[in-house]
Design an enzyme around this catalytic site. Structure first.
Site, PDB file in Angstrom:
ATOM      1  N   SER A   1       0.820  -1.220   0.000  1.00 36.12           N
ATOM      2  CA  SER A   1       0.000   0.000   0.000  1.00 36.12           C
ATOM      3  C   SER A   1       0.855   1.272   0.000  1.00 36.12           C
ATOM      4  O   SER A   1       2.010   1.257   0.424  1.00 36.12           O
ATOM      5  CB  SER A   1      -0.905   0.025   1.224  1.00 36.12           C
ATOM      6  OG  SER A   1      -1.732  -1.106   1.256  1.00 36.12           O
TER       7      SER A   1
HETATM    8  N1  SAH Z   1      -0.024  -5.484   4.144  1.00 36.56           N
HETATM    9  C1  SAH Z   1       0.662  -5.716   2.894  1.00 36.56           C
HETATM   10  C2  SAH Z   1      -0.179  -5.343   1.687  1.00 36.56           C
HETATM   11  C3  SAH Z   1      -0.903  -6.502   1.285  1.00 36.56           C
HETATM   12  S1  SAH Z   1      -1.897  -6.498  -0.147  1.00 36.56           S
HETATM   13  C4  SAH Z   1       1.989  -5.014   2.844  1.00 36.56           C
HETATM   14  O1  SAH Z   1       2.316  -4.242   3.743  1.00 36.56           O
HETATM   15  O2  SAH Z   1       2.728  -5.239   1.887  1.00 36.56           O
HETATM   16  C5  SAH Z   1      -3.098  -7.623   0.464  1.00 36.56           C
HETATM   17  C6  SAH Z   1      -2.593  -9.011   0.786  1.00 36.56           C
HETATM   18  O3  SAH Z   1      -3.678  -9.749   1.321  1.00 36.56           O
HETATM   19  C7  SAH Z   1      -2.107  -9.781  -0.435  1.00 36.56           C
HETATM   20  O4  SAH Z   1      -0.793 -10.205  -0.240  1.00 36.56           O
HETATM   21  C8  SAH Z   1      -3.085 -10.942  -0.524  1.00 36.56           C
HETATM   22  O5  SAH Z   1      -2.502 -12.120  -1.030  1.00 36.56           O
HETATM   23  C9  SAH Z   1      -3.528 -11.091   0.920  1.00 36.56           C
HETATM   24  N2  SAH Z   1      -4.785 -11.778   1.117  1.00 36.56           N
HETATM   25  C10 SAH Z   1      -5.912 -11.709   0.350  1.00 36.56           C
HETATM   26  N3  SAH Z   1      -6.860 -12.502   0.852  1.00 36.56           N
HETATM   27  C11 SAH Z   1      -6.353 -13.087   1.971  1.00 36.56           C
HETATM   28  C12 SAH Z   1      -6.867 -14.035   2.919  1.00 36.56           C
HETATM   29  N4  SAH Z   1      -8.083 -14.557   2.803  1.00 36.56           N
HETATM   30  N5  SAH Z   1      -6.066 -14.392   3.946  1.00 36.56           N
HETATM   31  C13 SAH Z   1      -4.807 -13.907   4.077  1.00 36.56           C
HETATM   32  N6  SAH Z   1      -4.265 -13.037   3.192  1.00 36.56           N
HETATM   33  C14 SAH Z   1      -5.028 -12.634   2.149  1.00 36.56           C
END
Ligand code: SAH
Length: 228
Positions: A81
């Site tokens: 993000s």
């Molecule tokens: N917090 C992260 C940004 C992540 S983007 C950072 O600082 O880089 C959102 C993330 O959520 C992605 O990596 C995606 O694979 C994960 N995600 C999506 N659905 C999910 C679920 N059901 N359980 C765990 N992770 C999930």
């Protein structure tokens, strides 16, 4: 005039020959312009954002963009993000040193690292295995020993470590997963992007005397939550 010209050339050549980007400078500037310059005032959040080496969490090819004012691709159709959004969500959680925090969506591990600079322990779940593995490697290399990672679907939270003082979800979903509200401690705060791709808002849930209250915050855009 000539002197100034020579000075500029010398400075330029020094930067070129060192071959290194001054990430510390870029990070400081990010905190000043993108965070303090907006509405980020929480001292813990500002300190953490000024400490975590965001460039370590992004792919090499975009490392020079690590401190710019936007999200970046981390592969597997996922993103890290925008720094402001990371700071905004962190600030909304009002994190304190004794807190235990749950994150759903580890991604690069950056948000987990920012929280880990402030709180006691961060538990973080990632559903895309290669991302989860890479994030863990990165966090271990940087010495974050208060972050516990797991690969799996975060929809059900992480019952064995509940309750949590704060919960953060970093993928967009239509409705808040009930298990996450259940696993929120008394006085706890949960921030989550709710809605659809083109109509999504950060929602803040708080638990007081066992009752849940809900407030709408910023309009945002997040990658979709994956159901396992
Ligand atoms: N917090 C992260 C940004 C992540 S983007 C950072 O600082 O880089 C959102 C993330 O959520 C992605 O990596 C995606 O694979 C994960 N995600 C999506 N659905 C999910 C679920 N059901 N359980 C765990 N992770 C999930």
């Amino acid at each position: 005039m000539l002197k100034a010209g020579i000075l500029i050339i010398v400075v330029f050549m020094t930067i070129q020959s060192s071959g290194q980007t001054d990430f510390a400078y870029l990070r400081k500037d990010m905190v000043t312009t993108q965070l303090k310059g907006r509405d980020i005032t929480d001292s813990n959040t500002l300190r953490a954002m000024g400490t975590v080496k965001r460039h370590e969490f992004v792919p090499k090819r975009v490392q020079h963009l690590a401190y710019t004012d936007g999200p970046l691709s981390i592969g597997h159709a996922q993103t890290i993000s925008q720094p402001y959004i990371v700071a905004y969500m962190t600030q909304q959680l009002k994190p304190k040193p004794h807190h235990r925090v749950l994150e759903i969506g580890t991604g690069s591990g950056y948000q987990a690292a920012v929280l880990a600079e402030i709180v006691d322990t961060v538990y973080t779940i990632e559903i895309v295995e290669p991302l989860g593995i890479k994030a863990k490697e990165c966090l271990d290399r940087l010495g974050y020993d208060n972050i516990i990672t797991k690969i799996g679907d975060g929809y059900q939270g992480w019952l064995e470590h509940a309750p949590f003082d704060a919960i953060i979800v970093t993928a967009g979903i239509k409705n808040v997963p009930p298990a996450l509200l259940d696993q929120l401690a008394e006085g706890g705060r949960l921030i989550i992007p709710l809605g659809t791709t083109f109509n999504m808002h950060l929602m803040l849930y708080t638990k007081k005397n066992g009752k849940i209250k809900q407030k709408e915050r910023l309009a945002v855009s997040f990658v979709p939550f994956i159901r396992g």
